[in-house]
Enzyme design. Structure first.
Site, PDB file in Angstrom:
ATOM      1  N   GLU A   1     -37.601  -0.706  -9.484  1.00 31.66           N
ATOM      2  CA  GLU A   1     -38.862  -0.940 -10.220  1.00 31.66           C
ATOM      3  C   GLU A   1     -39.213  -2.406 -10.009  1.00 31.66           C
ATOM      4  OE1 GLU A   1     -40.654   1.228 -11.661  1.00 31.66           O
ATOM      5  OE2 GLU A   1     -39.330   2.911 -12.079  1.00 31.66           O
TER       6      GLU A   1
ATOM      7  N   CYS B   1     -45.207  -6.364 -15.407  1.00 27.32           N
ATOM      8  CA  CYS B   1     -45.259  -5.880 -14.019  1.00 27.32           C
ATOM      9  C   CYS B   1     -46.612  -5.232 -13.761  1.00 27.32           C
ATOM     10  CB  CYS B   1     -44.118  -4.912 -13.752  1.00 27.32           C
ATOM     11  SG  CYS B   1     -44.000  -3.626 -14.996  1.00 27.32           S
TER      12      CYS B   1
HETATM   13  P1  NAD Z   1     -35.763 -11.231 -11.015  1.00 30.48           P
HETATM   14  O1  NAD Z   1     -35.872 -10.455  -9.767  1.00 30.48           O
HETATM   15  O2  NAD Z   1     -35.654 -12.698 -10.927  1.00 30.48           O
HETATM   16  O3  NAD Z   1     -34.482 -10.743 -11.856  1.00 30.48           O
HETATM   17  C1  NAD Z   1     -34.360  -9.412 -12.308  1.00 30.48           C
HETATM   18  C2  NAD Z   1     -32.895  -9.081 -12.526  1.00 30.48           C
HETATM   19  O4  NAD Z   1     -32.246  -8.971 -11.254  1.00 30.48           O
HETATM   20  C3  NAD Z   1     -32.114 -10.134 -13.303  1.00 30.48           C
HETATM   21  O5  NAD Z   1     -31.237  -9.487 -14.192  1.00 30.48           O
HETATM   22  C4  NAD Z   1     -31.343 -10.865 -12.204  1.00 30.48           C
HETATM   23  O6  NAD Z   1     -30.155 -11.476 -12.650  1.00 30.48           O
HETATM   24  C5  NAD Z   1     -31.046  -9.729 -11.256  1.00 30.48           C
HETATM   25  N1  NAD Z   1     -30.797 -10.092  -9.846  1.00 30.48           N
HETATM   26  C6  NAD Z   1     -31.487 -10.980  -9.087  1.00 30.48           C
HETATM   27  N2  NAD Z   1     -31.007 -10.985  -7.823  1.00 30.48           N
HETATM   28  C7  NAD Z   1     -30.002 -10.077  -7.785  1.00 30.48           C
HETATM   29  C8  NAD Z   1     -29.114  -9.626  -6.756  1.00 30.48           C
HETATM   30  N3  NAD Z   1     -29.174 -10.112  -5.522  1.00 30.48           N
HETATM   31  N4  NAD Z   1     -28.202  -8.684  -7.066  1.00 30.48           N
HETATM   32  C9  NAD Z   1     -28.130  -8.171  -8.314  1.00 30.48           C
HETATM   33  N5  NAD Z   1     -28.937  -8.563  -9.327  1.00 30.48           N
HETATM   34  C10 NAD Z   1     -29.866  -9.501  -9.067  1.00 30.48           C
HETATM   35  O7  NAD Z   1     -37.023 -10.814 -11.912  1.00 30.48           O
HETATM   36  P2  NAD Z   1     -37.546 -11.435 -13.282  1.00 30.48           P
HETATM   37  O8  NAD Z   1     -38.144 -12.766 -13.032  1.00 30.48           O
HETATM   38  O9  NAD Z   1     -36.524 -11.283 -14.363  1.00 30.48           O
HETATM   39  O10 NAD Z   1     -38.714 -10.386 -13.663  1.00 30.48           O
HETATM   40  C11 NAD Z   1     -40.001 -10.442 -13.145  1.00 30.48           C
HETATM   41  C12 NAD Z   1     -40.216  -9.453 -12.016  1.00 30.48           C
HETATM   42  O11 NAD Z   1     -39.838  -8.143 -12.432  1.00 30.48           O
HETATM   43  C13 NAD Z   1     -41.669  -9.339 -11.610  1.00 30.48           C
HETATM   44  O12 NAD Z   1     -41.736  -9.268 -10.215  1.00 30.48           O
HETATM   45  C14 NAD Z   1     -42.114  -8.017 -12.239  1.00 30.48           C
HETATM   46  O13 NAD Z   1     -43.222  -7.413 -11.605  1.00 30.48           O
HETATM   47  C15 NAD Z   1     -40.866  -7.207 -12.098  1.00 30.48           C
HETATM   48  N6  NAD Z   1     -40.837  -6.086 -13.043  1.00 30.48           N
HETATM   49  C16 NAD Z   1     -41.082  -4.840 -12.560  1.00 30.48           C
HETATM   50  C17 NAD Z   1     -41.112  -3.755 -13.433  1.00 30.48           C
HETATM   51  C18 NAD Z   1     -41.422  -2.372 -12.929  1.00 30.48           C
HETATM   52  O14 NAD Z   1     -41.184  -1.431 -13.673  1.00 30.48           O
HETATM   53  N7  NAD Z   1     -41.917  -2.201 -11.719  1.00 30.48           N
HETATM   54  C19 NAD Z   1     -40.856  -3.952 -14.796  1.00 30.48           C
HETATM   55  C20 NAD Z   1     -40.584  -5.239 -15.246  1.00 30.48           C
HETATM   56  C21 NAD Z   1     -40.584  -6.307 -14.353  1.00 30.48           C
END
Ligand code: NAD
Length: 517
Positions: free
Chosen positions: A269, A303
């Site tokens: 997501e 998102c």
């Molecule tokens: P992010 O990608 O920085 O982090 C999200 C999560 O992923 C965190 O828990 C982080 O620690 C983990 N993570 C990052 N790299 C990783 C890796 N290589 N391996 C394992 N885990 C890893 O995102 P954010 O800044 O917390 O959130 C914002 C983003 O999330 C925006 O792009 C938004 O659109 C998206 N989002 C999407 C949805 C959806 O349903 N499509 C919902 C909410 C947020």
């Protein structure tokens, strides 16, 4: 503790949720490990340190996985409707703690208290949905081509499901995953965002209470804390058949590769770049409400936030004026104070990305028509409060093609018929949410048709943000293709097995193949 936390009942909420005076990871049961580095959680509301949490070390992780694997052996044997009963009790606990958890979400993440309550309501809704689902995990029955044979399919739980979540929905996304995974017979290990670890601990405490009261192992719901390195413990772990990851497209690409390399399943997501098409037949009043809430709600950190308004040239100036005027009414400030519309961004890095987007759009040739800027002074001490901005731009600008997780709205002009607007809307890498504002049936149907919107969500006369749990939620292209929440999204949390039973004394082969001995 700051005055804000005292005035808005934060201390009381932290107390009720068992996260008051959290110091280096002291929490309940499983998570009472404190060997790892300390993660500090600062509120974007007032810049205060709320608590410190220990990150999960590899040794801690092994203990968690051991507890989860053992718990799965017990949990999978419980009939699904009985698992549903546990989820029902969890939903009831959330009802009891709704205000406290809503406040913590607002204080740790920065969204408005109303939106914090909305998140908890979403958790309760998905629990109710999952309770009903626990009696409906149906497979199909097929007619066998062989005489005296019966053929059907059934669904079994997968095992340990890993959940990685983003900061912007610090509790609801976990609940979407766990409520379904639990009724399906899976156990869950959750790594919340390192930016909102206390929300994770609060949820874990609520779940642990329910499991304890039912003499069930807390390992059914596990929590680990830390950044991407801790997330990687799970993505590389062959004991975890499914990783559900919510976050940026950048993260999704890394997670997808790790999980695919071991032929695991991932449910992704990821980021969106959501647009509303405004046609000459749009109701302008509705358009303004939908666009403004979509662009500035959660300070542009959903998102599904509206990032692009694609407006027909014949009404462009009218819509531009109406939306810009509406921005003048916006009150920016403490999100716990219900008179404010817009709270802070999550941290000062997010502020830099917001500033960068406004610089880039001008460099690309765009015009900022509602000025942005960082707010300073009393009430804005955290340095995370910014003014929602609007810029006129072209669809092909690099910055317009990119998801900036902040309240920056781009106005784009289209001419001719609605197909031209749909082409602009689809011509980005992401495919999460989309909307059209029109009272013209032909335009609406074209938008929803096979050559219409290519997004996972396509709305008519509703903005892009805010979804109900009953529908499957997710998006295409760089949004990752995953579906969570309602409809038949539960199937991803289970393995499908086809069973054929022969109740004759013969052994006929399929496709009429002869094999006589
Ligand atoms: P992010 O990608 O920085 O982090 C999200 C999560 O992923 C965190 O828990 C982080 O620690 C983990 N993570 C990052 N790299 C990783 C890796 N290589 N391996 C394992 N885990 C890893 O995102 P954010 O800044 O917390 O959130 C914002 C983003 O999330 C925006 O792009 C938004 O659109 C998206 N989002 C999407 C949805 C959806 O349903 N499509 C919902 C909410 C947020």
């Amino acid at each position: 503790m700051s005055t804000i936390s005292a005035n808005f009942g934060i201390e009381k909420a932290l107390n009720l949720l068992g996260v008051k005076n959290i110091n280096e990871g002291t929490s309940t049961g499983l998570n009472n490990f404190s060997a790892g580095d300390v993660l500090e959680s600062y509120s974007p509301v007032d810049g205060q340190l709320i608590g410190k949490v220990a990150t999960t070390t590899k040794d801690d992780y092994e203990k968690v996985m051991d507890a989860a694997t053992k718990a799965f052996k017990i949990w999978r044997l419980m009939p699904a409707p009985q698992r549903g009963e546990i989820v029902r009790q969890f939903g009831d606990k959330l009802r009891e703690k709704k205000e406290a958890l809503g406040k913590l979400v607002s204080y740790e993440m920065g969204k408005s208290y109303q939106e914090g309550l909305g998140e908890v309501r979403e958790m309760i809704d998905i629990c109710d949905f999952a309770v009903g689902l626990s009696r409906q995990l149906h497979g199909l029955t097929m007619h066998s081509e062989r005489p005296g044979h019966r053929m059907y399919e059934q669904y079994h739980p997968l095992g340990v499901v890993g959940i990685i979540s983003a900061f912007n929905f610090p509790v609801a996304v976990w609940a979407w995953n766990t409520a379904l995974a639990w009724v399906c017979g899976d156990v869950t290990v959750w790594k919340p965002s390192e930016k909102t670890p206390l929300c994770g601990i609060a949820c874990q405490n609520i779940a642990a209470e329910v499991f304890k009261a039912n003499n069930l192992p807390e390992g059914i719901s596990c929590l680990i804390n830390g950044d991407s390195k801790v997330g990687e413990f799970m993505t590389k772990d062959t004991r975890i058949p499914l990783i559900s990851a919510t976050g940026s497209t950048r993260m999704g690409k890394m997670v997808a590769q790790e999980v695919a390399a071991r032929l695991g399943k991932s449910l992704l997501e990821l980021g969106g770049n959501n647009a509303i098409i405004v046609t000459p037949d749009a109701d302008i009043k509705m358009t303004v409400i939908g666009a403004v809430f979509g662009a500035v709600g959660t300070c542009g950190q959903r998102c599904t936030s509206t990032r692009r308004l694609i407006i027909h040239e014949s009404i462009y100036d009218k819509v531009k004026t109406a939306v810009s005027d509406a921005y003048k009414q916006l009150r920016i400030g403490n999100p716990l104070d219900e008179k404010n519309h817009v709270g802070p961004l999550i941290d000062t890095d997010a502020v830099k990305m917001y500033q960068n987007a406004l610089t880039k759009v001008v460099e690309d040739g765009g015009t900022v028509i509602v000025e942005g800027g960082v707010l300073r002074g009393a009430g804005y001490e955290s340095g995370c409060y910014v003014k929602p901005a609007i810029a006129e731009a072209k669809p092909e600008f690099k910055i317009v093609q990119h998801e900036t997780f902040a309240p920056v709205l781009y106005l784009l002009k289209y001419s001719g018929d609605v197909d031209n607007a749909i082409e602009i809307q689809n011509n980005v890498a992401q495919g999460l949410s989309s909307a059209i504002m029109t009272n013209n049936l032909r335009e609406a149907e074209r938008f929803l048709s096979v050559s219409g919107s290519d997004c996972g969500i396509a709305n008519v006369n509703i903005g892009t943000s805010g979804a109900e749990i009953g529908g499957a939620f997710g998006g295409e292209k760089e949004t990752g293709g995953g579906r969570e929440s309602g409809s038949d999204a539960w199937k991803v949390y289970m393995r499908r097995q086809t069973n054929t039973i022969n109740y004759t004394t013969e052994l006929p082969l399929a496709q009429g193949i002869k094999f006589d001995l």
